[in-house]
Design a protein around this motif. Structure first.
Motif, short mmCIF file in Angstrom:
data_model
loop_
_atom_site.label_atom_id
_atom_site.label_comp_id
_atom_site.label_asym_id
_atom_site.label_seq_id
_atom_site.Cartn_x
_atom_site.Cartn_y
_atom_site.Cartn_z
N LYS A 285 0.84 -1.20 0.00
CA LYS A 285 0.00 0.00 0.00
C LYS A 285 0.87 1.24 0.00
CE LYS A 285 -4.06 2.15 2.12
NZ LYS A 285 -5.12 2.04 3.16
N THR B 3 -3.20 0.54 -3.67
CA THR B 3 -2.91 -0.80 -3.16
C THR B 3 -2.62 -1.70 -4.35
OG1 THR B 3 -5.27 -1.40 -3.20
CG2 THR B 3 -4.38 -0.51 -1.13
N GLU C 60 0.66 5.55 0.31
CA GLU C 60 -0.12 6.72 0.73
C GLU C 60 0.74 7.95 0.52
OE1 GLU C 60 -0.83 5.65 4.76
OE2 GLU C 60 -2.64 4.51 4.33
N THR D 158 -3.80 7.32 -2.79
CA THR D 158 -3.55 6.02 -2.19
C THR D 158 -3.58 4.96 -3.29
OG1 THR D 158 -5.88 5.60 -1.73
CG2 THR D 158 -4.60 6.66 0.01
#
Length: 724
Positions: free
Chosen positions: A400, A432, A402, A430
Motif C-alpha cells: 500500500k 494498493t 499513501e 492512495t
C-alpha cells in the motif's frame, strides 16, 4: 528530481520533475551468434552460505533453464567501476541498455532504458521488495547514492520476464540482491576522486558471525560532485545496516538503508544548437531577471529528498524439499523541490489581487516548494518446492502506498494576504497493489523442460489532485507465461516462451485524461551455447502492444511529458551477447541488439501518421568489453558503446532526431595483498569518453522544439580501497 511533485520523471527528462507517490526491417534468418558469460554466471546459491539468497533468487530470478533473456552482474564485476557513478551507468554495457545522466557525468539524476522502454516500464525490486514509485512508476536512483557498494549481485531480465512483485514489467525486470552475511569480521574504507570535483567516501564493516549465529554489518557513504553541467551539483549521503541471525534451518535478516540528496536542477536541457556546440555546460535552471534587468541565477534551485527503507526477511528451510520466505517492508519518503518563478499569477497560488498606489497587482516573483510526503508498506512471501523433476514456487505480495502532495510559497515580492506555511494546493493519493503467482519448471525428459507462470494482480488507485481530477480506478490483471527449454546436448540449448503483461496508467497519464491500461504479448526465442572458452546467446523477441502509453514529445503546463495510448505498436529485435576467453590473459564480451520499433497507424489529434518509429528506441545498440590481465592482480578493460540514431517523438520530425554516438571508456584495477595490516589494497582508475566525443544521449521535445542533454567529454575517476 524526485517524485515529489506532479511530474512524470523518467528517462525523458523534462523542465519539471515527477511525482513520487517516471521499418527498418531486417532479416532474422541468420539466427547465429554469441551468448553472454553473464547469462551463465549464476549467483552463488549455496544454502550453507546464505539460505536467504537461495530463496530470493529462486523467487525473483531465472537460470539458464528458464526461457527468458537475461544478464547477471556480480559484486566482483561491479567493483572496478564503482567509483561514484550510479547503478544505471554501471549497467551501461549490458545488452539492449541505453543510459543517460542529467548532470552529464553519471552522478545525481541518471536513467536507463531497455529495449527502448524507459525506467517507468522496468520493474525494479530490492531483495524481492518493489522499488518503483507507486504513482509515477519511476525509479529514482539519486535517492540511493552508492547503493552499488551494498549489492551482492543484480539480474536484468529483458522483456516481460517472470512474475515478481510491484508494477508490471513492460521492458525489463531488474532485481537487486543486497550483501550476503560474512562468516569472518572485516572492514573496508574506499575513497575516490575525479573530474568535476567528484568524490566518494565509503566505510563498510561486518562483525562476522558471532557465536556462529549473529552478524551485524553496515555502510556509510558520502558523495559529492559539481557535475559536468553548470551548477548541476549533487550532495548525497547514504547508509546501509543489516542484522542477521543464522540457525540450522532459519535465517532472519533485518535491514535499514536509505539516503538523502540535494541536487541542483539540471533537467531543462539546451535548446540552442549554438550553445550545444560552443557552451555545452550552460544551465538555464534558476535563471531570472532581477529588478534592475540583470540576469541572475537562483542559488537554491534544488531538489531535496530523504528516503528510508526497512526490510525484515525470514527464511525457513522446512524440509529437504520445502523452503519459505516471508518479508515485511516499510519505506518513508519526504522532500521537496524549490524554484524561483518570475511573474507568477496570483490566481495560480490562491492569492487575491492587491492595489498599491492605485495600481492593481496580480502577478509577482516568488519562490515555491513542491512537496511529497509518502509512506509505502506491505509484505511479500514465497514458498519453494523442489523434488526430482519439479521445481515450483508459490508467492505473492500486498503493498500500500499513501502520498500527500502539496505546495508552499516561501517568499514573494508581493505576498498578498498569504501567511507563512499556507498551501496553495494539497491532494492525497492512495494505491494498493496485491498479487499472487505460481511458477514451475518441470523436466519432462532429460532434454526437455516446461516452464509455466501464472500471476493474478489487483491494483486500486485513488487520487483527488487538481491535475488528475477525481480518480477511483480498480484493475484486475491476469498475466500468464509459458515456455519450453530443449537441451540439444551438453553445450547447446534452444528455448521459446510467451508472456502476457498488463499495466495500469501512472499519475501523469491521468493528468492527460482518458488513459487506458496497456497490454503486451511478448514472444521470445533463443539459442544458448556454453563451452569452456566460449559462451554465447542469441535471442529473437517480438513484443506486440495494445494501447501502449507512448511519450508524445509534448509537455504539459508544468513541464511534465505527456503520454498517450498508441492503439497498436510492436518491438521486433535480435539480441546477441557473448563471452570469449581468447587466452588466460584476454577475454572479449561483445553484445549487440538490432531492432525495429513501430507504432502502427498512429493517430495524433485526428491526424493519421501511418507507421512511425517509437520514441527513444534506437534500432542499433552495440556494446563490448575487452579485458586484458597482463599480471595476476592487474586488470585492464576497454569498454565500448554505440547507440544508433533515435527520435524524441513519435511523428518522426527531423528536428526530433538524436544523432548516433560511440564512446569508449578505459578501466584499470590493480590489487596489492600486503602481508600485514590490510588484507587487500585495490587501486582503480576510470577514464570516461576517452576519445573526448561531444555527444547527446537524451533529450525531449517542447512542441516542435528539441532540447538536448549533453554528456561529459573526457573525464576521469580514481579510487583507493583498503580491506582489512
Amino acid at each position: 528530481m524526485n517524485t515529489i511533485f506532479n511530474f512524470s520523471r523518467t528517462n525523458l527528462p523534462a523542465i519539471g520533475r515527477s511525482t513520487k507517490t517516471q521499418s527498418v526491417t531486417f532479416l532474422l534468418s541468420l539466427f547465429f551468434s554469441f551468448f553472454s558469460f553473464h547469462s551463465f554466471s549464476q549467483v552463488k546459491d549455496t544454502t550453507s552460505v546464505n539460505q536467504l539468497d537461495e530463496v530470493l533468487v529462486s523467487a525473483v530470478r531465472v537460470t539458464a533453464k528458464t526461457p527468458v533473456s537475461f544478464s547477471n552482474l556480480s559484486k566482483k564485476e561491479i567493483a572496478p567501476r564503482n567509483l561514484g557513478q550510479d547503478i544505471p551507468i554501471l549497467m551501461n554495457y549490458l545488452p539492449s541498455v541505453v543510459t543517460t545522466s542529467d548532470a552529464g557525468n553519471g552522478v545525481g539524476y541518471t536513467g536507463i532504458r531497455v529495449r527502448g522502454s524507459d525506467a517507468t516500464r522496468v520493474n525494479v525490486t530490492i531483495n524481492g521488495i518493489p522499488y518503483n514509485d507507486s504513482e509515477s512508476h519511476g525509479t529514482y536512483w539519486v535517492n540511493m547514492p552508492d547503493f552499488a557498494s551494498s549489492l551482492e549481485s543484480l539480474q536484468l531480465q529483458r522483456g516481460v520476464g517472470t512474475s515478481t512483485n510491484g508494477s508490471g514489467a513492460f521492458g525489463a525486470s531488474l532485481n537487486m540482491l543486497t550483501d550476503s552475511y560474512a562468516k569472518d569480521s572485516n572492514g573496508e574504507i574506499s575513497n575516490s576522486f575525479g573530474s568535476f570535483n567528484t568524490r566518494k567516501h565509503t566505510v563498510k564493516f561486518s562483525t562476522g558471525l558471532i557465536d556462529n549465529h549473529f552478524e551485524v554489518a553496515g555502510r556509510l557513504s558520502a558523495l559529492k560532485s559539481d557535475g559536468y553541467i553548470d551548477r548541476a551539483a549533487s550532495d548525497l549521503k547514504s547508509y546501509f545496516l543489516q542484522g542477521t541471525y543464522v540457525g540450522k534451518t532459519t535465517l532472519i535478516k533485518a535491514l535499514a538503508f536509505g539516503g538523502t540528496e540535494k541536487t541542483y536542477q539540471s533537467w531543462n536541457g539546451l535548446e540552442d544548437l549554438d550553445l550545444l556546440q560552443n557552451d555545452r555546460t550552460f544551465n538555464t535552471a534558476g535563471m531570472y531577471t532581477d529588478e534592475f534587468g540583470k540576469t541572475r541565477f537562483y542559488d537554491n534551485e534544488t531538489d531535496n529528498y530523504q528516503q528510508d527503507h526497512y526490510q525484515l526477511h525470514w527464511n525457513e528451510k522446512v524440509s529437504t524439499n520445502w523452503s519459505t520466505n516471508l518479508a515485511f517492508h516499510y519505506t518513508k519518503g519526504k522532500g521537496y523541490y524549490e524554484n524561483y518563478k518570475e511573474n507568477a499569477k496570483f490566481s495560480a497560488y490562491g492569492l487575491t489581487p492587491i492595489v498599491i498606489g492605485g495600481t492593481t497587482i496580480n502577478k509577482t516573483d516568488l519562490i515555491r516548494q513542491k512537496w511529497l510526503d509518502n509512506d509505502f508498506y506491505g509484505t511479500t512471501f514465497s514458498a519453494n518446492y523442489k523434488s526430482g523433476k519439479l521445481d515450483v514456487i508459490f508467492g505473492g505480495g500486498y503493498n500500500k502506498y499513501e502520498g500527500i502532495h502539496f505546495g508552499k510559497v516561501i517568499w514573494a515580492r508581493y505576498a498578498s494576504t498569504s501567511e507563512l506555511g499556507d498551501r496553495y494546493y494539497s491532494d492525497v493519493a492512495t494505491k494498493t497493489d496485491g498479487n499472487i503467482f505460481a511458477k514451475a519448471n518441470y523436466q519432462i525428459t532429460d532434454k526437455l523442460s516446461l516452464f509455466g507462470d501464472l500471476q493474478l494482480r489487483n491494483v486500486q488507485y485513488k487520487a483527488n489532485g487538481a491535475e488528475t481530477g477525481i480518480v477511483n480506478d480498480n484493475f484486475n490483471f491476469f498475466n500468464p507465461k509459458a515456455g519450453l527449454n530443449f537441451d540439444l546436448n551438453s553445450n547447446n540449448a534452444l528455448y521459446f516462451s510467451y508472456a502476457r503483461a498488463n499495466r495500469e496508467p501512472n499519475r501523469t497519464d491521468y493528468e492527460g485524461g482518458n488513459a487506458k491500461p496497456e497490454k503486451l504479448n511478448d514472444f521470445e526465442m533463443g539459442w544458448r551455447y556454453a563451452s569452456n572458452k566460449i559462451k554465447f546467446n542469441s535471442n529473437v523477441y517480438y513484443m506486440a502492444y495494445k494501447d501502449q502509453l507512448i511519450l508524445t514529445g509534448k509537455l504539459d503546463n508544468v513541464g511534465s511529458p505527456i503520454r498517450s495510448n498508441s492503439e497498436k505498436s510492436y518491438r521486433l529485435g535480435l539480441e546477441v551477447d557473448a563471452s570469449i576467453t581468447v587466452s588466460e590473459k584476454f577475454m572479449v564480451r561483445p553484445n549487440f541488439t538490432l531492432s525495429t520499433n513501430k507504432n502502427v497507424d498512429l493517430a495524433v489529434e485526428g491526424e493519421n501518421y501511418g507507421t512511425t518509429d517509437i520514441a527513444y528506441s534506437p534500432s542499433v545498440i552495440v556494446g563490448n568489453v575487452i579485458t586484458y590481465k597482463p599480471l595476476q592482480n592487474l586488470q585492464i578493460s576497454w569498454l565500448q558503446k554505440f547507440v544508433g540514431e533515435q527520435y524524441m517523438n513519435n511523428i518522426e520530425l527531423p528536428a526530433a532526431k538524436l544523432a548516433n554516438y560511440f564512446v569508449i571508456d578505459l578501466n584499470v584495477a590493480y590489487e596489492i595483498k600486503p602481508k600485514s595490516v590490510f588484507k587487500s589494497i585495490v587501486i582503480t582508475g576510470l577514464v570516461n569518453n576517452i576519445l573526448d566525443k561531444k555527444y547527446v544521449s537524451n533529450g525531449y521535445m517542447y512542441d516542435v522544439y528539441p532540447y538536448y542533454y549533453p554528456q561529459a567529454r573526457i573525464n576521469f575517476l580514481a579510487g583507493l580501497t583498503l580491506k582489512f
